[in-house]
Design a protein around this motif. Structure first.
Motif, PDB file in Angstrom:
ATOM      1  N   ARG A 132       0.780  -1.378   0.159  1.00 10.18           N
ATOM      2  CA  ARG A 132      -0.047  -0.100   0.067  1.00 10.18           C
ATOM      3  C   ARG A 132       0.819   1.175   0.020  1.00 10.18           C
ATOM      4  O   ARG A 132       1.939   1.239   0.726  1.00 10.18           O
ATOM      5  CB  ARG A 132      -0.948   0.110   1.177  1.00 10.18           C
ATOM      6  CG  ARG A 132      -1.865  -1.344   1.138  1.00 10.18           C
ATOM      7  CD  ARG A 132      -2.809  -1.019  -0.008  1.00 10.18           C
ATOM      8  NE  ARG A 132      -3.572  -2.360   0.011  1.00 10.18           N
ATOM      9  CZ  ARG A 132      -3.502  -3.228  -1.106  1.00 10.18           C
ATOM     10  NH1 ARG A 132      -2.528  -2.938  -1.909  1.00 10.18           N
ATOM     11  NH2 ARG A 132      -4.297  -4.146  -1.359  1.00 10.18           N
ATOM     12  N   TYR A 133       0.405   2.251  -0.703  1.00 11.93           N
ATOM     13  CA  TYR A 133       1.192   3.501  -0.828  1.00 11.93           C
ATOM     14  C   TYR A 133       0.636   4.800  -0.400  1.00 11.93           C
ATOM     15  O   TYR A 133      -0.582   4.905  -0.623  1.00 11.93           O
ATOM     16  CB  TYR A 133       1.338   3.543  -2.475  1.00 11.93           C
ATOM     17  CG  TYR A 133       2.294   2.390  -2.922  1.00 11.93           C
ATOM     18  CD1 TYR A 133       3.607   2.237  -2.865  1.00 11.93           C
ATOM     19  CD2 TYR A 133       1.417   1.375  -3.338  1.00 11.93           C
ATOM     20  CE1 TYR A 133       3.972   1.044  -3.520  1.00 11.93           C
ATOM     21  CE2 TYR A 133       1.984   0.072  -3.851  1.00 11.93           C
ATOM     22  CZ  TYR A 133       3.392  -0.072  -3.901  1.00 11.93           C
ATOM     23  OH  TYR A 133       3.906  -1.234  -4.350  1.00 11.93           O
ATOM     24  N   SER A 134       1.561   5.790  -0.116  1.00 12.68           N
ATOM     25  CA  SER A 134       1.084   6.988   0.374  1.00 12.68           C
ATOM     26  C   SER A 134       1.568   8.099  -0.817  1.00 12.68           C
ATOM     27  O   SER A 134       2.358   7.796  -1.713  1.00 12.68           O
ATOM     28  CB  SER A 134       1.650   7.566   1.547  1.00 12.68           C
ATOM     29  OG  SER A 134       3.242   8.126   1.285  1.00 12.68           O
ATOM     30  N   GLN A 135       0.904   9.153  -0.934  1.00 11.65           N
ATOM     31  CA  GLN A 135       1.076  10.331  -1.945  1.00 11.65           C
ATOM     32  C   GLN A 135       2.501  10.747  -1.777  1.00 11.65           C
ATOM     33  O   GLN A 135       2.845  11.273  -2.662  1.00 11.65           O
ATOM     34  CB  GLN A 135       0.202  11.417  -1.753  1.00 11.65           C
ATOM     35  CG  GLN A 135      -1.234  10.992  -2.178  1.00 11.65           C
ATOM     36  CD  GLN A 135      -2.072  12.031  -2.482  1.00 11.65           C
ATOM     37  OE1 GLN A 135      -1.633  13.255  -2.486  1.00 11.65           O
ATOM     38  NE2 GLN A 135      -3.528  11.887  -2.818  1.00 11.65           N
ATOM     39  N   ASP A 136       3.123  10.490  -0.578  1.00 12.85           N
ATOM     40  CA  ASP A 136       4.642  10.879  -0.280  1.00 12.85           C
ATOM     41  C   ASP A 136       5.404   9.829  -0.692  1.00 12.85           C
ATOM     42  O   ASP A 136       6.680   9.902  -0.413  1.00 12.85           O
ATOM     43  CB  ASP A 136       4.693  11.304   1.087  1.00 12.85           C
ATOM     44  CG  ASP A 136       3.935  12.664   1.762  1.00 12.85           C
ATOM     45  OD1 ASP A 136       3.798  13.699   0.889  1.00 12.85           O
ATOM     46  OD2 ASP A 136       3.153  12.498   2.827  1.00 12.85           O
TER      47      ASP A 136
ATOM     48  N   LEU B 218      -4.618   3.866   2.547  1.00  9.21           N
ATOM     49  CA  LEU B 218      -3.439   4.136   1.542  1.00  9.21           C
ATOM     50  C   LEU B 218      -3.915   3.577   0.210  1.00  9.21           C
ATOM     51  O   LEU B 218      -4.781   3.142   0.251  1.00  9.21           O
ATOM     52  CB  LEU B 218      -2.114   3.254   2.263  1.00  9.21           C
ATOM     53  CG  LEU B 218      -1.661   3.639   3.515  1.00  9.21           C
ATOM     54  CD1 LEU B 218      -0.405   2.384   3.879  1.00  9.21           C
ATOM     55  CD2 LEU B 218      -0.891   4.885   3.341  1.00  9.21           C
TER      56      LEU B 218
ATOM     57  N   PRO C 193       2.944   7.465   6.945  1.00 11.02           N
ATOM     58  CA  PRO C 193       1.683   7.372   6.447  1.00 11.02           C
ATOM     59  C   PRO C 193       0.626   6.577   7.265  1.00 11.02           C
ATOM     60  O   PRO C 193      -0.579   6.556   7.102  1.00 11.02           O
ATOM     61  CB  PRO C 193       1.550   6.604   5.008  1.00 11.02           C
ATOM     62  CG  PRO C 193       2.931   5.843   5.069  1.00 11.02           C
ATOM     63  CD  PRO C 193       3.922   6.317   5.992  1.00 11.02           C
TER      64      PRO C 193
ATOM     65  N   ALA D  29       0.488   9.288  11.574  1.00 12.14           N
ATOM     66  CA  ALA D  29       0.422   9.449  10.426  1.00 12.14           C
ATOM     67  C   ALA D  29       0.596  11.185  10.035  1.00 12.14           C
ATOM     68  O   ALA D  29       0.118  11.941  10.722  1.00 12.14           O
ATOM     69  CB  ALA D  29      -0.919   8.976   9.758  1.00 12.14           C
TER      70      ALA D  29
ATOM     71  N   TYR E 167      -1.712   3.901  -6.990  1.00  9.09           N
ATOM     72  CA  TYR E 167      -0.266   4.519  -7.010  1.00  9.09           C
ATOM     73  C   TYR E 167       0.300   4.707  -8.354  1.00  9.09           C
ATOM     74  O   TYR E 167       0.910   5.655  -8.614  1.00  9.09           O
ATOM     75  CB  TYR E 167       0.734   3.907  -5.839  1.00  9.09           C
ATOM     76  CG  TYR E 167       2.103   4.386  -5.803  1.00  9.09           C
ATOM     77  CD1 TYR E 167       2.016   5.592  -5.129  1.00  9.09           C
ATOM     78  CD2 TYR E 167       3.167   3.783  -6.358  1.00  9.09           C
ATOM     79  CE1 TYR E 167       3.364   6.295  -5.140  1.00  9.09           C
ATOM     80  CE2 TYR E 167       4.270   4.498  -6.131  1.00  9.09           C
ATOM     81  CZ  TYR E 167       4.636   5.721  -5.604  1.00  9.09           C
ATOM     82  OH  TYR E 167       5.584   6.428  -5.434  1.00  9.09           O
TER      83      TYR E 167
END
Length: 137
Positions: free
Chosen positions: A19-23, A123, A82, A63, A129
């Protein structure tokens, strides 16, 4: 999810199970504690990493907290966590040899493992992503 664009250029690797964050931080919530690191995109943007400032184990993070600092030949960048939880482990091998984050960001290049407070962190999926990365090009 690694393949080629129609122009023949290679797309960055975005493992489906993470899973991914915008950062540009990834988490593997299927493991406990959950490994966390920076994505291949982030590692490529930073260039060759020369220093990694890790948090102490046992540190509680929320977070949005800047928990780690990455220093490259180009810049010093904070890593924004995140998820909320407690740092259970840090990757001392990556601290000793930060280049492993560039060469294997989703494997040996993990940065920390976190005991998550939330079983379902908010996320992005690999597909979401991937769409974010497309919008950056």
């Amino acid at each position: 999810m690694s393949d080629e664009h129609s122009d023949g250029t290679s797309r960055l690797d975005v493992p489906e199970h993470l899973r991914y964050s915008q950062d540009h931080v990834w988490i593997d919530p299927s493991q406990s504690p959950a490994p966390m690191g920076v994505t291949e995109y982030a590692a490529d943007q930073l260039g060759d990493l020369v220093f990694l400032d890790l948090p102490e184990t046992g540190t509680h993070v929320d977070a949005g907290d800047e928990v780690i600092e990455l220093e490259s030949s180009k810049a010093v960048e904070p890593v924004v966590c995140p998820v909320a939880g407690t740092i259970a482990y840090v990757n001392r091998a990556a601290s000793d040899d930060p280049e492993v984050i560039n060469s294997d960001p989703y494997g040996e290049g993990w940065i920390a493992k976190i005991d998550l407070e939330d079983d379902e962190p908010d996320l992005m999926s690999a597909e979401e992503y991937g769409q974010l990365l497309k919008s950056l090009n």
